[in-house]
Design a protein around this motif. Structure first.
Motif, PDB file in Angstrom:
ATOM      1  N   LYS A  15       0.931  -1.229   0.051  1.00 46.01           N
ATOM      2  CA  LYS A  15       0.032  -0.048  -0.008  1.00 46.01           C
ATOM      3  C   LYS A  15       0.841   1.239  -0.074  1.00 46.01           C
ATOM      4  CE  LYS A  15      -2.432  -0.709   3.646  1.00 46.01           C
ATOM      5  NZ  LYS A  15      -1.810  -2.001   4.247  1.00 46.01           N
ATOM      6  N   ALA A  35       1.175   4.919  10.027  1.00 41.47           N
ATOM      7  CA  ALA A  35       2.242   5.549  10.788  1.00 41.47           C
ATOM      8  C   ALA A  35       1.711   6.345  12.065  1.00 41.47           C
ATOM      9  CB  ALA A  35       2.987   6.694   9.762  1.00 41.47           C
ATOM     10  N   TYR A  37      -0.753   5.189  14.014  1.00 43.81           N
ATOM     11  CA  TYR A  37      -1.068   4.041  14.892  1.00 43.81           C
ATOM     12  C   TYR A  37       0.294   3.643  15.418  1.00 43.81           C
ATOM     13  CZ  TYR A  37      -5.853   3.873  13.813  1.00 43.81           C
ATOM     14  OH  TYR A  37      -7.187   4.423  13.578  1.00 43.81           O
ATOM     15  N   ARG A  38       1.239   3.728  14.712  1.00 46.57           N
ATOM     16  CA  ARG A  38       2.634   3.205  15.027  1.00 46.57           C
ATOM     17  C   ARG A  38       3.187   4.255  16.139  1.00 46.57           C
ATOM     18  NH1 ARG A  38       5.316  -0.521  11.746  1.00 46.57           N
ATOM     19  NH2 ARG A  38       4.156  -1.356  10.230  1.00 46.57           N
ATOM     20  N   SER A 101      -4.179  -0.188  18.006  1.00 42.56           N
ATOM     21  CA  SER A 101      -5.456   0.155  16.877  1.00 42.56           C
ATOM     22  C   SER A 101      -6.862  -0.522  17.165  1.00 42.56           C
ATOM     23  CB  SER A 101      -4.553  -0.070  15.694  1.00 42.56           C
ATOM     24  OG  SER A 101      -4.719  -1.336  15.279  1.00 42.56           O
ATOM     25  N   ARG A 107      -8.732   4.831  17.868  1.00 38.16           N
ATOM     26  CA  ARG A 107      -9.240   5.216  16.465  1.00 38.16           C
ATOM     27  C   ARG A 107      -9.952   6.524  16.535  1.00 38.16           C
ATOM     28  NH1 ARG A 107      -8.096   0.844  13.903  1.00 38.16           N
ATOM     29  NH2 ARG A 107      -8.596   1.838  12.133  1.00 38.16           N
ATOM     30  N   ARG A 128      -6.585   0.626   6.825  1.00 38.16           N
ATOM     31  CA  ARG A 128      -7.424  -0.676   7.165  1.00 38.16           C
ATOM     32  C   ARG A 128      -8.981   0.008   6.859  1.00 38.16           C
ATOM     33  NH1 ARG A 128      -2.793  -1.010   7.612  1.00 38.16           N
ATOM     34  NH2 ARG A 128      -1.383  -2.966   8.329  1.00 38.16           N
ATOM     35  N   ILE A 130      -9.946   3.066   5.762  1.00 36.60           N
ATOM     36  CA  ILE A 130     -10.226   4.122   5.340  1.00 36.60           C
ATOM     37  C   ILE A 130     -11.367   4.496   4.285  1.00 36.60           C
ATOM     38  CG2 ILE A 130      -9.076   6.238   3.762  1.00 36.60           C
ATOM     39  CD1 ILE A 130      -7.725   5.509   6.261  1.00 36.60           C
ATOM     40  N   ASP A 182      -6.031  -7.548  12.897  1.00 33.84           N
ATOM     41  CA  ASP A 182      -6.787  -6.239  12.051  1.00 33.84           C
ATOM     42  C   ASP A 182      -8.091  -6.773  11.714  1.00 33.84           C
ATOM     43  OD1 ASP A 182      -3.509  -5.140  10.634  1.00 33.84           O
ATOM     44  OD2 ASP A 182      -4.504  -5.018  12.586  1.00 33.84           O
ATOM     45  N   ARG A 185     -10.936  -7.495  14.796  1.00 32.66           N
ATOM     46  CA  ARG A 185     -11.134  -6.419  16.037  1.00 32.66           C
ATOM     47  C   ARG A 185     -12.546  -6.063  16.030  1.00 32.66           C
ATOM     48  NH1 ARG A 185      -7.072  -2.511  13.337  1.00 32.66           N
ATOM     49  NH2 ARG A 185      -8.401  -1.619  11.836  1.00 32.66           N
TER      50      ARG A 185
END
Ligand code: DC
Length: 447
Positions: A15, A35, A37-38, A101, A107, A128, A130, A182, A185
């Motif tokens: 991506k 980035a 969430y990181r 996340s 979120r 994920r 969007i 992912d 959740r």
């Protein structure tokens, strides 16, 4: 209106590489939501908290400030004033990001930042959720996949190239675990939006995938611009302008007629082409400031025309006269939407509208190139356009020969103009200008 591209998919599908390349080519802003969430995960780990403890994550959020900046080195992520773009790319942070996340508050915390970026810019945003949550109205939604083995292989090659010693099986396990997190959740799980286009990059090169993404975006943008074609708003004919206005107009018309017939050697042709009712457009070549009056001297119908706003600031008497003659002010530079709306409003009230498609006066009497504004009003309102040619002859100041010629009405539907697409507007404009030119210069000159 900004163009939003949502690019979702599992970790390692390519991506960010694809989004970055496509954004650069199209001059869009690339937004890497992973980035963000990181960065949250980095803060949690470096402040000694556990990404598994939801309460700890929630309480830490108030101390986190995240922003994206764009530099010559590409997008950088700033966490509490510090550039952490390089520190967030470790396997440990990847796993922690996947965990934080899954916390709804995380979120929620990042959502407004992401939405704001998309509001103001043409963006390609990868993540994920969007297409499903952040930008559900994105014009373009792409879901990028690849088999977990292929994704693990790409990550493995990348890390080996960086000189790291890694085991392929570990990477594959890691990817499968993150996929599971992912997609399972409860909030905003990784999921293809119903209206997303799926691209499987397992068997195609990333370059090919970039080309495909760019093609999808360009296609959607072209469709979007076609969608913005103004809607037809047919005018209902038969409305009558107020009686007192008609009386005042008629009185002034007679006074003006007397003056003009004395001052000019005035002739009219094609009066049989002038409809007896209202709500028509009279499209004329433009020779002098008195053109609107010349056109309205003979037909016994009420006219209206746009005039520069400044004309209304001269003096009260002059303003009153031009208003009785149907002028309405249009601010310079606001010619577009406002003028169109006012024109249609006037037609709806039963006025005939005088428009000068050339937009400016012709000095030598030659008909200039027409603008599409008149075509747009006619197509939108679906009203007849009566072409008018005003011809000045000789050089005399007093008793100069002036002929006002009315041509056959042009009915939009009859020439196939039933919508406001650029193509139909060009047809309408060309037809109008050819008729005006024929009246003025005596020859057909279709553009
Ligand atoms: O794309 P990435 O690998 O940098 O993302 C890191 C983690 O963040 C990933 O495990 C899932 C999560 N994430 C998310 O839940 N929603 C997004 N829009 C982007 C990333």
């Amino acid at each position: 209106m900004s163009i939003n591209v949502a690019l979702d998919g599992p970790s390692g599908a390519g991506k960010s590489t694809i989004a970055k390349a496509a954004a650069e080519k199209l001059k869009y802003l690339y937004v890497d939501t992973g980035a963000m969430y990181r960065a949250v995960a980095l803060y949690i780990l470096s402040s000694g908290k556990s990404p598994d403890d939801e309460q700890e994550v929630i309480s830490a959020l108030k101390d986190i400030d995240i922003s994206l900046i764009h530099t010559d080195d590409g997008q950088r992520i700033i966490l509490n004033g510090e550039d952490v773009s390089d520190r967030i790319r470790t396997p440990e942070i990847s796993m922690a990001a996947s965990k934080v996340s899954a916390v709804p508050a995380t979120r929620e915390f990042l959502l407004s930042l992401q939405k704001d970026l998309a509001k103001e810019n043409n963006v390609i945003m990868d993540g994920r959720d969007i297409g499903t949550v952040v930008l559900p109205h994105a014009q373009v939604k792409i879901f990028l996949t690849a088999s977990s083995e292929e994704r693990a292989k790409r990550r493995y090659d990348e890390l080996i190239a960086r000189g790291e010693s890694v085991v392929y099986e570990d990477i594959l396990k890691d990817i499968e675990q993150r996929d599971y997190n992912d997609t399972h959740r409860s909030v905003a799980p990784l999921k293809k939006a119903d209206d997303a286009v799926e691209i499987d990059s397992t068997c195609i090169s990333l370059e090919k995938a970039v080309d495909r993404v760019i093609w999808i975006i360009k296609d959607a943008v072209a469709k979007e611009s076609r969608r913005e074609v103004p809607k037809v708003r047919p005018v209902v004919k038969g409305r009558k302008t107020p009686l007192f206005k008609r009386i005042a107009h008629e009185f002034l018309r007679l006074v003006a007629k007397a003056i003009y017939y004395i001052y000019l050697d005035l002739h009219f042709e094609g009066l049989e082409n002038v409809p007896k009712d209202g709500s028509n457009i009279f499209a004329s070549n433009h020779r002098s400031y008195t053109d609107p009056i010349l056109i309205s001297l003979k037909p016994k119908v009420m006219f209206s025309f746009m005039a520069k706003e400044e004309l209304f600031k001269k003096n009260i008497f002059f303003t009153a006269i031009i208003r009785i003659f149907g002028a309405f002010p249009v601010a310079r530079g606001k010619g577009g939407a406002e003028a169109i709306d006012m024109s249609i409003e006037r037609l709806n009230k039963g006025y005939n509208l005088v428009i000068f498609p050339e937009g400016t006066r012709s000095k030598d009497g030659k008909v200039l190139k027409g603008k599409t504004g008149v075509a747009l009003v006619a197509a939108m309102a679906q009203v007849p356009v009566i072409p008018v040619g005003i011809v000045f002859e000789g050089k005399l100041k007093f008793r100069r020969k002036v002929t006002v010629k009315f041509g056959k009405p042009i009915i939009p539907k009859e020439i196939g103009v039933d919508d406001c697409s650029p193509k139909k507007l060009r047809i309408m404009r060309n037809e109008i200008m050819a008729s005006i030119t024929e009246l003025v210069e005596g020859n057909v000159n279709k553009l």
